[in-house]
Write an enzyme that holds these catalytic residues in place. Sequence first.
Site, mmCIF file in Angstrom:
data_model
loop_
_atom_site.group_PDB
_atom_site.id
_atom_site.type_symbol
_atom_site.label_atom_id
_atom_site.label_comp_id
_atom_site.label_asym_id
_atom_site.label_seq_id
_atom_site.Cartn_x
_atom_site.Cartn_y
_atom_site.Cartn_z
ATOM 1 C CE1 TYR A 38 -4.283 0.706 -0.619
ATOM 2 C CE2 TYR A 38 -3.739 2.601 0.731
ATOM 3 C CZ TYR A 38 -4.569 1.956 -0.167
ATOM 4 O OH TYR A 38 -5.698 2.595 -0.624
ATOM 5 C CG HIS A 43 6.163 2.756 1.217
ATOM 6 N ND1 HIS A 43 4.811 3.003 1.316
ATOM 7 C CD2 HIS A 43 6.484 1.978 2.274
ATOM 8 C CE1 HIS A 43 4.334 2.386 2.380
ATOM 9 N NE2 HIS A 43 5.315 1.765 2.985
ATOM 10 C CG ASP A 158 7.171 2.673 11.442
ATOM 11 O OD1 ASP A 158 6.197 2.606 12.200
ATOM 12 O OD2 ASP A 158 7.058 2.725 10.207
ATOM 13 C CB VAL A 184 7.561 11.499 2.938
ATOM 14 C CG1 VAL A 184 6.843 12.297 1.861
ATOM 15 C CG2 VAL A 184 8.964 11.118 2.473
ATOM 16 C CG MET A 192 2.918 10.876 3.291
ATOM 17 S SD MET A 192 3.200 10.622 1.547
ATOM 18 C CE MET A 192 2.828 12.271 0.966
ATOM 19 C CB SER A 194 -0.127 1.967 4.582
ATOM 20 O OG SER A 194 1.115 1.925 3.923
HETATM 21 O O1 PAF Z 1 7.602 -0.837 8.542
HETATM 22 C C1 PAF Z 1 7.036 -1.789 7.970
HETATM 23 O O2 PAF Z 1 6.368 -1.615 6.950
HETATM 24 C C2 PAF Z 1 7.175 -3.192 8.547
HETATM 25 O O3 PAF Z 1 7.215 -3.162 9.925
HETATM 26 C C3 PAF Z 1 8.380 -3.944 7.978
HETATM 27 C C4 PAF Z 1 9.704 -3.288 8.359
HETATM 28 C C5 PAF Z 1 8.280 -4.029 6.458
HETATM 29 C C6 PAF Z 1 8.402 -5.375 8.526
HETATM 30 O O4 PAF Z 1 7.236 -6.067 8.208
#
Ligand code: PAF
Length: 287
Positions: A38, A43, A158, A184, A192, A194
């Site tokens: 998503y 990303h 995160d 971002v 941003m 998902s």
């Molecule tokens: O940040 C994320 O999207 C997830 O925690 C990751 C690092 C892809 C692990 O599933």
Amino acid sequence: MTAATETRVVRTRDEVRHAVRDARMAGGTVALVPTMGYLHAGHLSLVDRARELADFVAMSIFVNPLQFAPTEDLARYPRDFDRDLEMARGRGVDLVFAPGVEEMYPGGEPQVSVVPAGTLTERMEGAIRPGHFRGVLTVVAKLFGIFTPDVAVFGQKDFQQAALIRRMALDLDLGVRVEVAPIVREPDGLAMSSRNVYLSPDERERALALSRGLEHGRALFAAGERDADALRAALREALDVPGVEAEYAEAANPLTLEPVAAAEPGTVLLVAARVGRTRLIDNAVLS
Ligand code: PAF
């Protein structure tokens, strides 16, 4: 390996291993951008950073059940593989790995996993989402094992996750450089995510309490405030609006994630709140 290059989609670990071996034989270095799909501009900024750091850019798209508690949003987590692929192609990703759950966990529920311990996991997400980081670290360790990337790029949004992954790479000598790319934001400041798709227009407006609180915290720091409790109080005050349920508002050491008494450049402000049914997190590093 530019935007014009074809993006290959693979579903198995073996196909990844072969593709990575071929890329290395062609003299290339390998970057991995792990995602749960998503995709959004955040990303894509990770892909851009990966492209700066390596010749071959791979992305994994896998909604990892191991990192969701039974009460969380695994079933309704947004998914749109065709759209993701289009975006990955448009950004010049060389390889997309989109495994099913059985491919990632061929033995079923793992009997051996990566369990974090210590200050990095004690508070905030680690406290509120028990088992979450075990799921994240285990899947990321598996992805590192599958791709053996030279570098892996994660988002600063995160923050605690990125700190733990960095520490995992160090503590377990995984031989992967962990790179963290800036958050971002939407033009109005919302980080941003998902999960923003869950927000109703009214909730979307209320969700700005998080980024506004962080902005206010930054402004106070810039104006000379060094008392971390005053900064925490300012964050909490910003989150104290109808329809927003604050979970934490912290000022922490960026390496240990322990609360600080006095803020200094590098101190990270972190917030989490529920807006309706949606849980949002955000952070800002003071400078
Ligand atoms: O940040 C994320 O999207 C997830 O925690 C990751 C690092 C892809 C692990 O599933």
